[in-house]
Design an enzyme around this catalytic site. Structure first.
Site, PDB file in Angstrom:
ATOM      1  N   LYS A 147      42.801  57.049  41.790  1.00 45.15           N
ATOM      2  CA  LYS A 147      43.988  56.529  41.415  1.00 45.15           C
ATOM      3  C   LYS A 147      43.663  55.899  39.855  1.00 45.15           C
ATOM      4  CE  LYS A 147      45.831  52.695  43.319  1.00 45.15           C
ATOM      5  NZ  LYS A 147      46.090  51.361  42.561  1.00 45.15           N
ATOM      6  N   SER A 148      42.415  55.448  39.558  1.00 44.33           N
ATOM      7  CA  SER A 148      42.195  55.017  38.209  1.00 44.33           C
ATOM      8  C   SER A 148      42.187  56.042  37.434  1.00 44.33           C
ATOM      9  CB  SER A 148      40.920  54.253  37.880  1.00 44.33           C
ATOM     10  OG  SER A 148      40.956  53.046  38.897  1.00 44.33           O
TER      11      SER A 148
ATOM     12  N   ARG B 195      52.020  38.820  38.812  1.00 42.36           N
ATOM     13  CA  ARG B 195      50.862  38.935  38.264  1.00 42.36           C
ATOM     14  C   ARG B 195      50.518  38.485  36.826  1.00 42.36           C
ATOM     15  NH1 ARG B 195      48.085  44.594  40.740  1.00 42.36           N
ATOM     16  NH2 ARG B 195      46.324  43.545  39.887  1.00 42.36           N
TER      17      ARG B 195
ATOM     18  N   GLN C 259      41.103  46.543  33.433  1.00 41.96           N
ATOM     19  CA  GLN C 259      42.684  46.966  32.861  1.00 41.96           C
ATOM     20  C   GLN C 259      42.722  46.295  31.457  1.00 41.96           C
ATOM     21  OE1 GLN C 259      45.243  45.396  36.246  1.00 41.96           O
ATOM     22  NE2 GLN C 259      44.709  47.246  37.450  1.00 41.96           N
TER      23      GLN C 259
ATOM     24  N   ASP D  99      37.965  46.121  44.699  1.00 41.72           N
ATOM     25  CA  ASP D  99      39.195  46.443  45.594  1.00 41.72           C
ATOM     26  C   ASP D  99      38.721  46.604  47.065  1.00 41.72           C
ATOM     27  OD1 ASP D  99      40.916  46.434  43.354  1.00 41.72           O
ATOM     28  OD2 ASP D  99      40.809  48.637  42.937  1.00 41.72           O
TER      29      ASP D  99
ATOM     30  N   LYS E  94      45.229  39.837  42.711  1.00 45.49           N
ATOM     31  CA  LYS E  94      45.409  41.456  43.010  1.00 45.49           C
ATOM     32  C   LYS E  94      46.971  41.360  43.663  1.00 45.49           C
ATOM     33  CE  LYS E  94      41.649  42.817  41.612  1.00 45.49           C
ATOM     34  NZ  LYS E  94      41.447  43.350  40.269  1.00 45.49           N
TER      35      LYS E  94
ATOM     36  N   ARG F   1      44.466  38.067  47.882  1.00 43.13           N
ATOM     37  CA  ARG F   1      43.578  38.887  48.909  1.00 43.13           C
ATOM     38  C   ARG F   1      42.336  37.987  49.655  1.00 43.13           C
ATOM     39  NH1 ARG F   1      43.357  44.828  46.262  1.00 43.13           N
ATOM     40  NH2 ARG F   1      45.148  45.489  46.751  1.00 43.13           N
TER      41      ARG F   1
ATOM     42  N   ARG G 237      46.313  47.538  50.598  1.00 40.60           N
ATOM     43  CA  ARG G 237      45.009  47.438  51.280  1.00 40.60           C
ATOM     44  C   ARG G 237      45.018  46.451  52.371  1.00 40.60           C
ATOM     45  NH1 ARG G 237      42.440  50.736  47.695  1.00 40.60           N
ATOM     46  NH2 ARG G 237      42.870  50.229  45.256  1.00 40.60           N
TER      47      ARG G 237
HETATM   48  C1  S3P Z   1      41.479  48.950  37.868  1.00 39.26           C
HETATM   49  C2  S3P Z   1      41.016  47.932  37.639  1.00 39.26           C
HETATM   50  C3  S3P Z   1      40.625  46.640  38.628  1.00 39.26           C
HETATM   51  C4  S3P Z   1      41.252  47.385  40.007  1.00 39.26           C
HETATM   52  C5  S3P Z   1      42.275  47.998  40.180  1.00 39.26           C
HETATM   53  C6  S3P Z   1      42.285  49.308  39.386  1.00 39.26           C
HETATM   54  C7  S3P Z   1      41.621  50.054  36.812  1.00 39.26           C
HETATM   55  O1  S3P Z   1      41.614  45.764  38.351  1.00 39.26           O
HETATM   56  O2  S3P Z   1      41.280  46.028  40.906  1.00 39.26           O
HETATM   57  O3  S3P Z   1      42.890  48.342  41.501  1.00 39.26           O
HETATM   58  O4  S3P Z   1      41.914  51.172  37.338  1.00 39.26           O
HETATM   59  O5  S3P Z   1      41.159  49.742  35.708  1.00 39.26           O
HETATM   60  P1  S3P Z   1      41.312  44.645  37.242  1.00 39.26           P
HETATM   61  O6  S3P Z   1      40.844  45.462  35.856  1.00 39.26           O
HETATM   62  O7  S3P Z   1      42.542  43.570  37.049  1.00 39.26           O
HETATM   63  O8  S3P Z   1      39.924  44.114  37.716  1.00 39.26           O
END
Ligand code: S3P
Length: 447
Positions: A24-25, A125, A172, A322, A349, A353, A399
């Site tokens: 996904k990222s 969030r 992020q 995650d 999240k 969680r 999740r």
């Molecule tokens: C992600 C960063 C993580 C992760 C999310 C995906 C990303 O979040 O929990 O599912 O793709 O950069 P955070 O940056 O808030 O830790």
């Protein structure tokens, strides 16, 4: 079809080979980079899920053409300044924190106000963690309650570089600022607590003006304005966060063996492997290769005779951020008490969680002590649940759903797990793979 699953039987032992869907990222990052590249970019194995489609629909609203052809996604980028900023654009990030936060970095030059909205979970969030650094570049923000969605961004044509200290370990936040820096005059300097580094690796692969200095506890990243971005063709590897559910399912099953094909094992994402290893689960990495700066491999998991408790090192938190819900299930079966600390980000999240981890364990009859940022889990290797368990998470956290399915299949009991639709955000074929593992196949060693 009801929007819940009922599970009354534990999974049989299995020996299988599976493929889980694209990361996904990486899928979201590919869309964003392809949308500001000059020319045609093609992705194979892009994750087709609601989070990713939210990104696709949004870049289309910014004037970018996207086509799906067989199993490929094609994006026709108009160059780094190629977004068409019409009046009254509304972008809907739906459930996706990654898309909602990263896109803002690319919008800091928008001429007209753009509204960013999301679903119930995303609207709870924190977006101040993004608007604060991006404001320093020169963009303007209006947020609901000063920190939430909906928000309105109005960019600037005179963007300056910034110094930014990312101290949460949030990829992020770091990535949003990197994308902003690619649009801004001068050189932005980021001091970032360790977190997943896909954005940096793509920048490096595309030879964008980025310099990274990896220190022991943080990374120093210098990013300057980019004039041109080359198209990026990408074969997206499988997602380790989606694989984690099956790794844990194997760890909690008897005499089972699983191979998951071509998974991204970026060192900043392999907390699940390190933690399971420390708990006595044997994991082999096969066919390891480097693809466009990212490390990928087949992951083999063998179910252990017993599970050891863990005092989980704090530096593994961001590497497994995650995965903690499903990791707590492994601790529930350990011979002894496990301790996980430094988990304050977990309650930020898609749903809180850490609190939910504790709640699921309570429902299973596993003693645990939870604080604001830690949990102690008193494992019971003989746990056999005999009662009814109902899981309903009003924020529809994917999740929580998938973790509950793994718990139901391995600890017994009579489970009713609501909100199966939630898996559409990240892993729509999760239940299909579960079904495949539950099918008997005596002829082959692997199926
Ligand atoms: C992600 C960063 C993580 C992760 C999310 C995906 C990303 O979040 O929990 O599912 O793709 O950069 P955070 O940056 O808030 O830790």
């Amino acid at each position: 079809m009801p929007n819940s699953v009922t599970i009354k039987k534990q999974i049989r032992q299995f020996k299988k080979k599976i493929i889980v869907s694209g990361d996904k990222s990486l899928s979201i990052r590919w869309i964003l980079f392809a949308s500001i590249a000059k020319g045609i970019s093609v992705a194979e194995n892009l994750l087709i899920s609601e989070d990713v489609m939210a990104a696709i629909e949004s870049i289309k609203k910014l004037g970018i053409k996207v086509k799906f052809e067989k199993k490929r996604c094609i994006i026709y980028g108009n160059g780094i300044d190629g977004y068409k900023y019409k009046k009254n654009i509304i972008l809907n990030a739906k459930n996706s924190g990654t898309f909602g936060r990263l896109i803002l970095g690319l919008l800091i030059n928008c001429q007209h106000s753009i509204k960013l909205i999301g679903d119930k979970s995303l609207s709870k969030r924190d977006f101040k963690r993004i608007s604060d650094p991006l404001s320093k570049f020169g963009a303007n923000f209006k947020l609901k309650n000063y920190k939430n969605l909906p928000l309105i961004i109005k960019g600037s044509s005179n963007l300056k570089s910034i110094n930014y200290n990312e101290n949460k370990g949030s990829a992020q936040c770091k990535s949003s600022v990197i994308l902003g820096a690619l649009r801004s005059n001068g050189t932005t300097i980021i001091k970032a607590k360790k977190s997943r580094n896909h954005t940096e690796l793509i920048c490096k692969y595309l030879r964008l003006p980025i310099k990274i200095n990896n220190k022991k506890n943080y990374d120093q990243i210098k990013v300057s304005k980019a004039d041109k971005i080359k198209p990026l063709n990408y074969k997206i590897p499988s997602d380790i966060s989606s694989s984690a559910f099956f790794m844990v399912l194997t760890a909690l099953s008897k005499n089972s063996q699983l191979i998951i094909k071509n998974v991204n094992i970026n060192p900043s994402r392999i907390g699940i492997i390190n933690i399971l290893n420390k708990m006595g689960v044997k994991i082999n990495l096969i066919n390891t290769k480097i693809y466009k700066g990212e490390k990928n491999a087949d992951i083999e998991v063998l179910s252990p005779k017993y599970i050891k408790p863990i005092n989980c090192p704090a530096n593994l938190t961001s590497q497994a951020i995650d995965e903690f819900l499903v990791i707590f299930l492994v601790a529930a079966k350990a011979r002894g008490v496990s301790y996980f600390k430094n988990l304050s980000e977990l309650d930020k999240k898609e749903s809180p969680r850490l609190k939910w981890g504790s709640k699921i364990l309570n429902k299973m009859g596993i003693k645990n002590i939870v604080t604001k940022d830690s949990i102690k889990i008193f494992g019971n290797p003989d746990l056999k649940i005999k009662k009814n368990v109902i899981i309903k998470n009003y924020l529809k956290d994917h999740r929580i759903f998938m973790t509950s399915v793994v718990a139901a299949l391995t600890f017994g009991g009579n489970w009713k797990i609501h909100d199966r639709d939630s898996i559409k955000t990240s892993f729509p074929n999760f239940l299909k793979i579960i079904k495949k593992l539950n099918q008997n196949d005596k002829k082959k060693k692997y199926n």
